[in-house]
Scaffold this motif. Structure first.
Motif, PDB file in Angstrom:
ATOM      1  N   ARG A 283       0.836  -1.208   0.000  1.00  0.00           N
ATOM      2  CA  ARG A 283       0.000   0.000   0.000  1.00  0.00           C
ATOM      3  C   ARG A 283       0.868   1.254   0.000  1.00  0.00           C
ATOM      4  N   MET A 284       1.931   1.239   0.804  1.00  0.00           N
ATOM      5  CA  MET A 284       2.831   2.390   0.838  1.00  0.00           C
ATOM      6  C   MET A 284       3.520   2.575  -0.510  1.00  0.00           C
ATOM      7  N   ALA A 285       3.913   1.457  -1.150  1.00  0.00           N
ATOM      8  CA  ALA A 285       4.574   1.549  -2.456  1.00  0.00           C
ATOM      9  C   ALA A 285       3.642   2.167  -3.484  1.00  0.00           C
ATOM     10  N   GLU A 286       2.368   1.803  -3.448  1.00  0.00           N
ATOM     11  CA  GLU A 286       1.403   2.369  -4.399  1.00  0.00           C
ATOM     12  C   GLU A 286       1.244   3.874  -4.187  1.00  0.00           C
ATOM     13  N   ARG A 287       1.180   4.293  -2.938  1.00  0.00           N
ATOM     14  CA  ARG A 287       1.047   5.731  -2.655  1.00  0.00           C
ATOM     15  C   ARG A 287       2.309   6.481  -3.079  1.00  0.00           C
TER      16      ARG A 287
END
Length: 542
Positions: A283-287
């Motif tokens: 999720r952090m990578a997508e953001r």
């Protein structure tokens, strides 16, 4: 015959308190017991106090004898060689120090060698001499940095002594279970009882011990009482999961993201971000990927950054702190947290298949380089990624004195911690050769002891250059102290040529050569003492 109104061994209840009250108020305001007011009242008060004192002392009945202390437990470890035992006594007896601010002279600082001696003795598995235990406990009481090694060396007898002397109670607090042996992993009943009924320090020690042996058992133990623990306790317990952290911990940590405590949520998010395959990391990578891209419209490929415009509820649940510190912009604050928690493997495919070195070398638009590189530094440290650490450190001789990504000496020291010992020493040696010792103190502190030969040679050469410059050695006292403790004793022979007082040049500080000669003499003496200490510990014990 002398007659009394009451038996001497049975004074009236509260009689002493009545006398004390009368003395405090004054005999002119309160009449002494069994006395008349007037000029004789003070004397009557003192007479009554004297009589009652004798009565109280004479009337004491002997108390039952207390239980005799059990003998101290045996220590099965081998005894120290005699020469090493004498050396320990000498180290513990030294209290000279340099707190007065005067010249240290050429004598070694023995108390600064004690931690190294204890580490060496523990590595060889020796037991502390019983007669040295009081001085060892006193030393550990005064210096908290000594306590882990000192208590490990002192063994079970130190805990036995600590129960008899209140000054040494710190040893009971520092020992798991207050000196009681922790239950083995097979003793599930005792484990459960200690976990449910033990003191907080005992529970922390128990959880840490089980985590080292059976990570899943520690996690299950914590999960069983998680909902009833206090927030500050949940935070400490959660921190113990750093040891042996693995993918199996992810479901429990995901649940902790919904904790009532913000600190607990942040710690859970930090642990999850250290697992590159976790859902939170994805999720952090997508953001983060939505915020960083390569702009190909410029003459040179450039990293473009678009920081988040808001911190929504899902970001907060994943550990992003919404409120920025004073003086920090909100958008840059949110961006830094996203980048820090993003797996570093995200960036090569996202930024055109470039290597970490190539990515770090790209220009960054709109003054975002410092924020971007600083966040990547934190990510490299958290994820223990040596490839990114090398890229962010850059070449040690770079004009920036630390590479394109490091924003401070502290960051560089943390990045170096991800590298192996030999590579770390080589990098710091190159840094010293290019930039001198003025900025190297923090970097030297992360290097393994004894320093590798290239690093030791670089430090000695830099000290020699500083001496030839004609200044006083005061500004290098920290590095000199580190060299005394960390330089390989085999380097002592290389320093013999620096012991003579050099000829002073016209622009040299008056007397500086003598001070440098004294400092080098102390360094050589200390190195030879360390070599002797090692030989004494390796001597036969027969």
């Amino acid at each position: 015959m002398i007659r009394t109104s009451a038996p001497v061994d049975a004074p009236a209840a509260g009689a002493w308190e009545e006398l004390v009250t009368t003395a405090l108020l004054g005999t002119d305001r309160r009449r002494p017991p069994a006395g008349a007011p007037g000029r004789d009242a003070p004397a009557a008060l003192l007479d009554a106090a004297a009589a009652l004192t004798v009565s109280r002392r004479a009337g004491l009945l002997p108390a039952p004898a207390g239980e005799r202390p059990r003998p101290a437990p045996a220590d099965p470890r081998p005894v120290l060689p005699q020469a090493a035992a004498r050396r320990l006594t000498q180290l513990l007896a030294d209290r000279s120090g340099t707190a007065g601010g005067g010249r240290r002279g050429t004598a070694p600082d023995l108390m600064e060698l004690l931690p190294q001696w204890l580490a060496a003795a523990n590595a060889r598995g020796y037991a502390a001499p019983p007669q040295a235990l009081p001085a060892l406990l006193d030393a550990a009481r005064g210096r908290t940095d000594l306590r882990p090694a000192a208590l490990a060396f002192a063994g079970p007898r130190a805990l036995w002594l600590a129960r008899l002397n209140p000054d040494w109670r710190f040893a009971l607090r520092a020992a798991p279970g207050g000196g009681a042996a922790l239950p083995g992993p097979e003793d599930t009943a005792r484990i459960r009882r200690l976990w449910e009924e033990g003191l907080f320090a005992e529970r922390v020690a128990l959880l840490a011990a089980i985590r080292q042996q059976r990570p899943e058992a520690a996690r299950e133990l914590l999960a069983g009482t998680w909902a009833t623990e206090r927030a500050e306790d949940r935070l400490m317990f959660l921190d113990s999961l750093r040891a042996g952290l693995g993918p199996d911990d992810e479901p429990f940590l995901e649940q902790a993201l919904a904790d009532r405590s913000r600190n607990v949520r942040s710690t859970a998010a930090e642990l999850l971000s250290a697992l590159p395959g976790s859902a939170l990391a994805a999720r952090m990578a997508e953001r983060a990927a939505a915020c960083v891209a390569v702009d190909h419209t410029r003459d040179t490929p450039t990293i473009a950054v678009e920081a988040p415009h808001e911190c929504d509820a899902s970001m907060e649940r994943d550990g992003v702190v919404a409120k920025a510190p004073s003086g920090r912009g909100e958008r840059s604050w949110w961006l830094g947290q996203l980048l820090e928690a993003t797996p570093l493997g995200t960036w090569s495919p996202r930024l055109g298949g470039r290597t970490p070195q190539e990515i770090v070398a790209l220009p960054v638009a709109d003054d975002w380089q410092g924020e971007l590189h600083a966040a990547w530094c934190r990510a490299a440290v958290r994820q223990r990624d040596a490839r990114w650490a090398r890229a962010l450190l850059g070449e040690p001789a770079a004009p920036e004195a630390g590479g394109p990504g490091a924003v401070s000496l502290a960051e560089r020291a943390k990045l170096l911690g991800t590298l192996g010992g030999a590579e770390r020493a080589e990098w710091v040696a190159g840094f010293i050769a290019a930039h001198g010792l003025s900025e190297a103190f923090q970097l030297l502190g992360v290097c393994a002891v004894p320093w590798a030969e290239p690093l030791g040679r670089a430090v000695v050469d830099a000290l020699n250059i500083a001496r030839d410059a004609g200044s006083y050695p005061w500004s290098f006292s920290g590095v000199m102290g580190l060299a005394e403790r960390c330089l390989d004793p085999a380097q002592a022979a290389r320093l013999d040529g620096l012991l003579a007082v050099p000829d002073e040049t016209e622009d040299a500080s008056p007397g500086a050569g003598g001070y440098w000669a004294e400092a080098f003499q102390r360094l050589v003496t200390t190195l030879r003492l360390r070599a002797a200490m090692a030989e004494e510990l390796d001597a036969p014990t027969g």
